[in-house]
Every structure is written in structure tokens, then in C-alpha cells.
Design a protein around this motif. Structure first.
Motif: not given
Length: 231
Positions: A139, A148, A150, A208
Motif C-alpha cells: 500500500v 493511493v 495497492v 481497495l
């Protein structure tokens, strides 16, 4: 001028809402079905949405779910049903408040004003999100540019979802209570709506791509939530 968007198909209710908010000095927009309402959320960028559950073609639950994919605008649900399960469904989907028809005008105004105050306060709280980059190999949260990733894949989060993840990773390994998260993410120190945190965490996990034990965001029953760094 503060803009209110009502997505409501009942003419009498729509007229009552228009009169109430225009007399109160608000800008008022109306959509009479869910598809038009979604377009207006995109185009008008209202400060608050009043959303009827029983809409034609696309019901209020679907509209709520789609709005929450791209916007944090406060949403107050209107419904003819008073069952607890309906309220829970709204909160799970990301509604901020819930009012049963027929409603009292003064109560509706008070709830709208409270939601707007909370939204303005939370907006000011964006400045306290932090600076720098969190990266545990899986992450990556860039607090400077609000990005962000992932596993190298960019993830599009709403403002509230980003704040929630940022607070959790900045306290990685520590358990944060619902009250602490309400204060740091929503700027709401009252702590009277812990279910808001629960359902926001569920939506964040879904965005996510995390579920169950595979999620680094764990819930400790009766205590709070913790982000466990990847090792």
C-alpha cells in the motif's frame, strides 16, 4: 449560495421542499428520477442531497451507491418506511442521515443544517491529513498529492475514504476507536454515530479489493480498528 439537490418524484413533497429551502435562502435544484439526479450530482455539485428511496426506474438505494463511488456530498435519505432495517441499509450504503415521511419542516431544516456544518468542518480538517508518503511495499499513500496505490495499481477514493485510510496508515499498528476516527476523519467529536465508521471501513475495504482476514484493516470487536502494515 449553498445548493440543495432534492431527488424526489412526488410533486407535493418536491414543492414543499422547494418552498422550504428557497425561503431559507438556499439554492434549490430538483430531479424527479434517479438517472437525472445522478447527472445533476455531477453537473451541479450540490452541497447536500435529499434523496427519496422510492424513485421510479432507478431507486434511491442504487442512486446512493453510485453517488458514493465518486462523491462525499452529504446525503439525507427520505423514505416512507420507518423500519430499523431501512435505516441500517441507508447507513451501510453511505447515507449521512435518514428521515421518515411525513416529516416536520423544522426537523428537516435542523438536520440539513447539522449535516452542512459537519461537511464544512470536515473540509477544513483536510488540511490536517498530513504530509509525506506512506509505503509498506503493498500500500502506498501519497498524502501530498492524495494518491493511493495497492500493488502498484492506482485506486480512486472519495475524500472521506482517503482521509480514513490516511489516518489508519499514519497510526499503523495502533487501535483507533470509532470515536477517535469520527473526530479525526469526520471532524465529529460527539462519537454518537459509530455505525458511520463501520460502514465507511466496509466501503474502503471494497474499494481497495480487501475482504475478510486478507484485509490489513482489522476490526477489534468493541474496541476499534487497526491497520496492520504488510511485512
Amino acid at each position: 449560495m449553498t445548493r440543495i439537490l432534492a431527488i424526489e418524484d412526488e410533486p407535493d413533497v418536491a414543492l414543499a421542499l422547494r418552498m422550504l429551502f428557497e425561503r431559507g435562502g438556499y439554492g434549490f435544484e430538483l430531479a424527479t428520477d434517479g438517472r437525472v439526479g445522478l447527472r445533476k450530482v455531477h453537473d451541479v455539485r450540490p452541497d447536500l442531497v435529499i434523496l427519496d428511496v422510492g424513485l421510479p426506474e432507478m431507486d434511491g438505494w442504487t442512486v446512493l451507491d453510485r453517488v458514493r463511488d465518486f462523491a462525499d456530498v452529504p446525503i439525507l435519505m427520505l423514505t416512507a418506511h420507518s423500519e430499523e432495517s431501512e435505516k441500517v441499509r441507508g447507513l451501510r450504503g453511505g447515507a449521512d442521515d435518514y428521515l421518515t415521511k411525513p416529516f416536520n419542516n423544522n426537523e428537516l431544516l435542523a438536520r440539513v443544517e447539522a449535516l452542512l456544518r459537519r461537511a464544512r468542518s470536515a473540509g477544513r480538517g483536510d488540511e490536517r491529513t498530513g504530509s509525506g508518503v506512506y509505503d509498506d511495499g503493498v500500500v502506498r499513500v501519497d498524502l501530498r498529492i492524495r494518491r493511493v496505490e495497492v500493488d502498484g495499481r492506482p485506486v480512486d477514493l472519495t475524500r472521506t475514504e482517503f482521509r480514513l485510510l490516511s489516518v489508519l496508515v499514519q497510526h499503523a499498528g495502533a487501535v483507533l476507536s470509532p470515536r477517535q476516527l469520527l473526530e479525526q476523519v469526520w471532524n465529529d467529536p460527539t462519537g454518537i454515530a459509530p455505525e458511520r465508521v463501520k460502514f465507511a471501513v466496509l466501503r474502503l475495504r471494497r474499494k481497495l479489493g480487501w475482504s475478510g482476514d486478507a484485509s490489513p484493516i482489522s476490526a477489534l470487536r468493541g474496541v476499534g480498528y487497526r491497520y496492520r502494515p504488510h511485512t
